[in-house]
Design a protein around this motif. Sequence first.
Motif, PDB file in Angstrom:
ATOM      1  N   ARG A   1      -6.049   9.941  -3.832  1.00 40.30           N
ATOM      2  CA  ARG A   1      -6.919   9.741  -4.989  1.00 40.30           C
ATOM      3  C   ARG A   1      -8.057   8.794  -4.660  1.00 40.30           C
ATOM      4  O   ARG A   1      -8.956   8.599  -5.470  1.00 40.30           O
ATOM      5  N   GLU A   2      -8.006   8.185  -3.491  1.00 45.81           N
ATOM      6  CA  GLU A   2      -9.091   7.286  -3.106  1.00 45.81           C
ATOM      7  C   GLU A   2     -10.353   8.109  -2.898  1.00 45.81           C
ATOM      8  O   GLU A   2     -10.289   9.252  -2.433  1.00 45.81           O
ATOM      9  N   SER A   3     -11.496   7.527  -3.215  1.00 46.90           N
ATOM     10  CA  SER A   3     -12.722   8.329  -3.181  1.00 46.90           C
ATOM     11  C   SER A   3     -13.192   8.621  -1.756  1.00 46.90           C
ATOM     12  O   SER A   3     -13.804   9.636  -1.504  1.00 46.90           O
TER      13      SER A   3
ATOM     14  N   GLY B   1      -4.890  14.698  -8.307  1.00 49.59           N
ATOM     15  CA  GLY B   1      -4.390  15.150  -9.611  1.00 49.59           C
ATOM     16  C   GLY B   1      -3.180  14.355 -10.040  1.00 49.59           C
ATOM     17  O   GLY B   1      -2.856  13.311  -9.460  1.00 49.59           O
TER      18      GLY B   1
ATOM     19  N   ARG C   1      -7.562   1.834  -6.024  1.00 56.10           N
ATOM     20  CA  ARG C   1      -8.636   2.225  -5.101  1.00 56.10           C
ATOM     21  C   ARG C   1      -9.345   3.472  -5.619  1.00 56.10           C
ATOM     22  O   ARG C   1     -10.040   4.158  -4.878  1.00 56.10           O
ATOM     23  N   HIS C   2      -9.094   3.804  -6.879  1.00 59.33           N
ATOM     24  CA  HIS C   2      -9.791   4.909  -7.526  1.00 59.33           C
ATOM     25  C   HIS C   2      -9.914   4.559  -9.009  1.00 59.33           C
ATOM     26  O   HIS C   2      -9.396   3.528  -9.451  1.00 59.33           O
TER      27      HIS C   2
ATOM     28  N   ASN D   1       0.064  -0.655  -4.806  1.00 59.60           N
ATOM     29  CA  ASN D   1      -1.074   0.264  -4.809  1.00 59.60           C
ATOM     30  C   ASN D   1      -0.805   1.357  -5.840  1.00 59.60           C
ATOM     31  O   ASN D   1      -0.034   2.283  -5.587  1.00 59.60           O
TER      32      ASN D   1
ATOM     33  N   TYR E   1       0.828  -1.212   0.000  1.00 62.87           N
ATOM     34  CA  TYR E   1       0.000   0.000   0.000  1.00 62.87           C
ATOM     35  C   TYR E   1       0.861   1.260   0.000  1.00 62.87           C
ATOM     36  O   TYR E   1       0.679   2.142  -0.817  1.00 62.87           O
ATOM     37  N   ASN E   2       1.790   1.328   0.962  1.00 56.55           N
ATOM     38  CA  ASN E   2       2.618   2.534   1.065  1.00 56.55           C
ATOM     39  C   ASN E   2       3.869   2.343   0.206  1.00 56.55           C
ATOM     40  O   ASN E   2       4.928   1.933   0.678  1.00 56.55           O
TER      41      ASN E   2
ATOM     42  N   THR F   1      -7.023   6.217   6.564  1.00 49.76           N
ATOM     43  CA  THR F   1      -7.897   7.287   6.055  1.00 49.76           C
ATOM     44  C   THR F   1      -9.191   6.747   5.449  1.00 49.76           C
ATOM     45  O   THR F   1     -10.177   7.471   5.361  1.00 49.76           O
ATOM     46  N   ARG F   2      -9.205   5.498   5.021  1.00 47.24           N
ATOM     47  CA  ARG F   2     -10.421   4.977   4.404  1.00 47.24           C
ATOM     48  C   ARG F   2     -11.278   4.176   5.390  1.00 47.24           C
ATOM     49  O   ARG F   2     -12.224   3.511   4.988  1.00 47.24           O
TER      50      ARG F   2
ATOM     51  N   SER G   1      -2.867   3.529  -6.869  1.00 52.42           N
ATOM     52  CA  SER G   1      -3.602   4.773  -6.628  1.00 52.42           C
ATOM     53  C   SER G   1      -2.662   5.866  -6.131  1.00 52.42           C
ATOM     54  O   SER G   1      -3.083   6.983  -5.859  1.00 52.42           O
TER      55      SER G   1
ATOM     56  N   GLU H   1     -15.426  11.999  -9.365  1.00 54.37           N
ATOM     57  CA  GLU H   1     -14.429  11.636 -10.368  1.00 54.37           C
ATOM     58  C   GLU H   1     -14.987  10.622 -11.380  1.00 54.37           C
ATOM     59  O   GLU H   1     -14.900  10.831 -12.592  1.00 54.37           O
TER      60      GLU H   1
ATOM     61  N   GLU I   1      -0.917  10.553   1.104  1.00 53.72           N
ATOM     62  CA  GLU I   1      -1.344   9.219   0.683  1.00 53.72           C
ATOM     63  C   GLU I   1      -0.420   8.182   1.327  1.00 53.72           C
ATOM     64  O   GLU I   1       0.684   8.494   1.744  1.00 53.72           O
ATOM     65  N   GLY I   2      -0.906   6.988   1.436  1.00 49.50           N
ATOM     66  CA  GLY I   2      -0.089   5.943   2.063  1.00 49.50           C
ATOM     67  C   GLY I   2      -0.548   5.604   3.468  1.00 49.50           C
ATOM     68  O   GLY I   2      -0.011   4.693   4.087  1.00 49.50           O
ATOM     69  N   ASN I   3      -1.527   6.342   3.981  1.00 47.49           N
ATOM     70  CA  ASN I   3      -2.066   6.031   5.307  1.00 47.49           C
ATOM     71  C   ASN I   3      -3.315   5.163   5.157  1.00 47.49           C
ATOM     72  O   ASN I   3      -4.350   5.643   4.688  1.00 47.49           O
ATOM     73  N   THR I   4      -3.213   3.925   5.562  1.00 48.34           N
ATOM     74  CA  THR I   4      -4.331   3.004   5.354  1.00 48.34           C
ATOM     75  C   THR I   4      -5.565   3.406   6.171  1.00 48.34           C
ATOM     76  O   THR I   4      -6.685   3.092   5.797  1.00 48.34           O
TER      77      THR I   4
ATOM     78  N   TYR J   1     -15.310  -0.960 -12.396  1.00 48.13           N
ATOM     79  CA  TYR J   1     -15.027  -0.153 -11.188  1.00 48.13           C
ATOM     80  C   TYR J   1     -16.286  -0.033 -10.336  1.00 48.13           C
ATOM     81  O   TYR J   1     -16.247  -0.217  -9.105  1.00 48.13           O
TER      82      TYR J   1
END
Lengths: 150, 326
Positions: free
Chosen positions: B112-114, B29, A110-111, A84, A14-15, B91-92, A86, B219, B86-89, A141
């Motif tokens: 970019r995750e929704s 973006g 994830r997007h 990942n 992920y990271n 947040t979702r 995304s 998006e 980004e990279g913090n699991t 999606y």
Amino acid sequence: MLGVQFGEMPEAIYNTAVYFKNTYLDSWFDDEFVRRMIKSVDKSIVLGDALIQSPVLGKIAPTQLSGGVKTLILIYYKPELVFNASTCGNNCAWWILRMASKRDITINLRHLMVFGNGKFSIRVLNSGNVVHDMLGFIEEYDVAMNGAER
Amino acid sequence: MKGTYDIRIENARVQFKLTLTRSLTVIRGNSATGKSTLVGMVAEYAQDGQASGITLSSARPCVVLAGRSWKRDLEETKGSFVFLDEGNTFTRTEEFAKAVRNSDNYYVLVTRESLPMLPYSVEEVYELRNSTSRYPGIRKYYTHARRMYTQIPHITNPQTVIVEDSNSGYEFFRALCEHSEIECTSAHGKGNVLAKLRACASERILIIADGAEFGPQMEAVLELAQRKGAGLFLPESFEWLILCSGLVRDSEIPKILENPSAYVESREYFSWERFFTSLLVERTQGTYLHYDKARLNPAYLASRERSLVEAQVQQTGIQASPMTDL
């Protein structure tokens, strides 16, 4: 072919920034394909010895590349792993398809990544379906991420 | 927290400017626009202050939330601007959404995750834009946050209208559409709009959704709408349209609408949609216009009342004939 798994994927890294920082090798930046990706996405030039000239940040180490290009490089060098993607903007999509045209790779999204207006072949692992354009990709999606019906 | 805040952060090479208007701001973006550099500079300033060599201009403390201790760190963070890269699991997760909902901070999420658990506005999704130094001999990049959704497709005279809402807003638009012989359907929630749009075979489709909470869906819906030639009408909310119409006589409402940010307490209202609903319910209580989100008060469909609200949706081309009770 490119494989895409939407949503949760425990085995995916992920990271990608952390993984990149702890695994990259200086020799990766001698590769012409890597240099082209860095030039295309980050507008930066590899000077040599893993030293990169960024138009914004000056001379930087690979860890200061964008999250998107770091993930592209990981996909390139470790196609057996799933990252990942995304962390990649739409300006990375062409490079992902390009790498997938040479060998099978799988990414976790994830997007909704936009792969442009042309034709492509992507296997969506959530359903096993292969799609060839953005309309098909958007449907996959929606089904995978929103639980929508076909 | 409430209000609008400007933040400027810079070092010798790059300057970032952004304005926070609501509790949730999302930056996404293309890759390599400076998103992670921005968060990195905020983290360095939070750690070392001016000794970092970074200059930060902000009315409130700026902090970065990351890692396994996020929950404990957030409990101790109040009245601040909280940045997440980004990279913090986490947040979702629903747990994070709950913690955000109950806190007195504004959040800047680089992702970019929704994030469908977080009702952010389409107006508060930004991308970073760079320009080079304006002074010869000084090599510096100036980066500002620009709204991502500035080119929203419009159509007039639709054949089919898809309304995200299934309550009062839907009832109102359905009544207008029936009179105009336009097909009107409810998506029964934001998360179903994309599926409705996919399934719709009409040539002229209009989607109506609450812009104040439609950020997570925007998006994908915009991408498909552009490909199908569909239009989007995204007012803050249906209640906002009513308040804008002047139907509810209240001297304070125009002032609030002029600058909602000064009135919306983030701890109390997770989104502006909820604030406008609460405001409308409160200001119409005990009057013939008493508002119920679950079911449309028929008074809003009487000719005079309806035409005032209808004027707010004129650009969509869905309107009943004048002075007709529906």
